[in-house]
Design a protein around this motif. Structure first.
Motif, short mmCIF file in Angstrom:
data_model
loop_
_atom_site.label_atom_id
_atom_site.label_comp_id
_atom_site.label_asym_id
_atom_site.label_seq_id
_atom_site.Cartn_x
_atom_site.Cartn_y
_atom_site.Cartn_z
N GLU B 140 0.83 -1.20 0.00
CA GLU B 140 0.00 0.00 0.00
C GLU B 140 0.86 1.25 0.00
O GLU B 140 0.59 2.22 -0.72
N VAL B 143 2.50 1.82 -3.36
CA VAL B 143 1.50 2.28 -4.32
C VAL B 143 1.22 3.76 -4.10
O VAL B 143 1.10 4.53 -5.05
N GLY B 146 3.04 6.36 -5.96
CA GLY B 146 2.48 6.71 -7.26
C GLY B 146 3.41 6.62 -8.47
O GLY B 146 3.20 7.30 -9.45
N ASP B 147 4.44 5.79 -8.41
CA ASP B 147 5.36 5.66 -9.55
C ASP B 147 5.37 4.21 -10.04
O ASP B 147 5.86 3.31 -9.34
N LEU B 148 4.85 3.99 -11.24
CA LEU B 148 4.70 2.61 -11.73
C LEU B 148 6.03 1.90 -11.94
O LEU B 148 6.16 0.70 -11.69
N LEU B 151 7.16 0.71 -8.70
CA LEU B 151 6.32 -0.41 -8.29
C LEU B 151 6.76 -1.70 -8.96
O LEU B 151 6.75 -2.77 -8.34
#
Lengths: 346, 346
Positions: B140, B143, B146-148, B151
């Protein structure tokens, strides 16, 4: 198009059984469900041979695939044409599978869906570690779908599920556990993933915020209904149909609603009986039959199913709020699933 | 600015000890590290009181925080000014913590960092479930950054770690385990998170792909060196300094490099000795001392440290490839950490 149109008072939601309702949903999502299975098998490949073996045993063991079907159906409901929903549905099923593996270790369960559990075949250590692997692969899969909003939904759900499992541990063997505590446990350990599965499918399809919220509420209430029936079946089900041993919850001293209700309505010696078998965990061979007899007299199973029915109706009402549905058959199938969720025998 | 400039032949990397090198890094990242601790405590709040208690015990127990420091330092190295790296560093430490909890259950360990393990204080079930919770919260958190790309890095690493734990289980008590198999295990269970921790910090700071790759390689090789020293210390360390029981790996029949080397160089009765104590797990009170004596004669500890030194040098070389560094002190501290990684006593 809304459910109100699809199912007016003159065309009520079908009164089919649960097996029939899931079969309709399975037919509607058949191609995608096949892709989900392929994705899962693909992600379970590993240099460690034990991983595909153990995961294959778990995932082939005949689960109903309700959670991934919710994701697939929700995406289809809003006219989704891509393939990312397959990854999300696979991730949802993998999160569920990892949870089952760890659950069976924690509960010392020997049987699930009629087959020996992984902890019995491979061992507890192996189940813990392969569960971690499955969980990690689920996250990788959902990350690969590339949608941050969906990632928030699913990662938050997995935290809530784990918290629910811990909460459940604290209510176990605890006669002070209330209906509210029981509800908090099943909302977390079961309903959160149903809710996230449905919402994730809706969001990846690009529906409105209101419709995503409606699908989330639909999933959450369906999940509570589903778990309530599960907990009733642990006392009322037939051993064969359930595919796991009837009475598991009883033997583990779980404070499920049938016990909460029977205890609240206890007469005479019954309070002492529940104290011995649940709080102290001292059980004789015929105690399970006695528990069932007490529950029958107290109407505990009946009222647990009644409670489930109210949640199923609320789930249905949430579907009626959906404004942007593009697939009538899908909307109807989801409605039938909710309506039939309290008419299941396994 | 590169390390070649910061540390020419005339200004060689400092020959400080490991404790000193980590202290420098800890001072450099002190404010952010404080935020990491706050973030972790915040994320461990729960309706289930056992969660903050157990997690607090685990996370306060005096870990070195090397992995989150790598994330923080890598972000700082490339001039990062935001706060998302704190979430990533906290997620990295939580993944590590969840792994430790499950490890201790799987290994049946009773002592870690000088304190009783959570599985002894709270129980195995509790450790498994709270480990799942910590793991979920880690996802969580990452995530929420906010950076894919980040991730992908961190979710892939967590899968590799879990696979490494399973691989390790298959090499345990297995005298056929080779150096290559041992290396595969420690690359997966330890180096993958070091690599991801460093790369994630670099990527969130927006460095070039080449520099992110250099940081990844730096972390990976540092991780291997770190684990090699750990495995040497399990045979050569002092009980107090290590903060866990010396000889844990021996008692668990783990095929770490000291054993692999000692077995390959076994003379006379020694092969039979290793078969009995490692493969068959039959150990007497003085077997650990005998194992240490055999290792001394065979140079197994010395050569394990020598192997670690080569990985540390490769890590250093990767740092020298970095082109876009913006913080000289940070670059130097990371170099010193690698150089000192083989000079540690705990």
């Amino acid at each position: 198009m809304g459910l109100a149109a699809a199912s007016s008072e003159h065309a009520p939601v079908a009164a089919c059984g649960f097996a029939e309702a899931t079969a309709v949903l399975r037919r509607l999502t058949a191609d995608d469900l096949e892709r989900v299975n392929e994705t899962i098998l693909d992600r379970m490949r590993s240099r460690a041979p034990m991983i595909p073996e153990l995961a294959g045993h778990l995932l082939r063991a005949g689960g109903k695939r309700i959670r991934p079907m919710l994701t697939l159906a929700a995406a289809r409901l809003f006219g989704y044409r891509g393939l990312e929903h397959v990854k999300l549905a696979a991730a949802v099923e993998l999160i569920h599978g990892a949870t089952l593996l760890h659950d069976d270790v924690v509960d010392g369960s020997a049987l699930r869906r009629g087959a020996q559990t992984a902890n019995v075949i491979w061992g507890n250590k192996e189940s813990v570690l392969v569960g971690d692997y499955i969980f990690s692969r689920a996250f990788e899969l959902m990350v690969s779908a590339g949608d941050l909003k969906v990632l928030q939904i699913l990662s938050a759900a997995s935290g809530v599920i784990a918290e629910g499992e811990v909460l459940q541990l604290s209510t176990q063997n605890n006669l002070d556990a209330t209906f509210e505590m029981y509800l908090a446990v099943i909302e977390a350990k079961t309903a959160a993933l149903f809710a996230a599965a449905a919402e994730a499918g809706a969001v990846i399809a690009g529906c409105s915020e209101e419709d995503a919220e409606a699908l989330r509420r639909y999933g959450a209430d369906l999940g509570v209904a589903y778990q309530l029936v599960d907990d009733a079946l642990d006392y009322s089900g037939a051993e064969d149909a359930l595919g796991k041993r009837v009475g598991d919850d009883f033997r583990e001293g779980k404070m499920t609603l049938p016990v909460v209700l029977a205890l609240a309505r206890a007469e005479g010696e019954e309070t002492a009986f529940w104290r011995r078998v649940i709080a102290e965990g001292r059980q004789d061979a015929d105690d399970f039959d006695r528990a069932r007899a007490i529950m029958r007299r107290a109407g505990a199973i009946e009222d647990t199913i009644g409670c489930a029915r109210r949640y199923a109706e609320t789930a249905l009402a949430s579907l009626q709020d959906v404004r942007g549905a593009k697939d009538e058959a899908c909307l109807r199938a989801l409605a039938d699933l909710a309506a039939a969720s309290t008419r299941r025998s396994n």
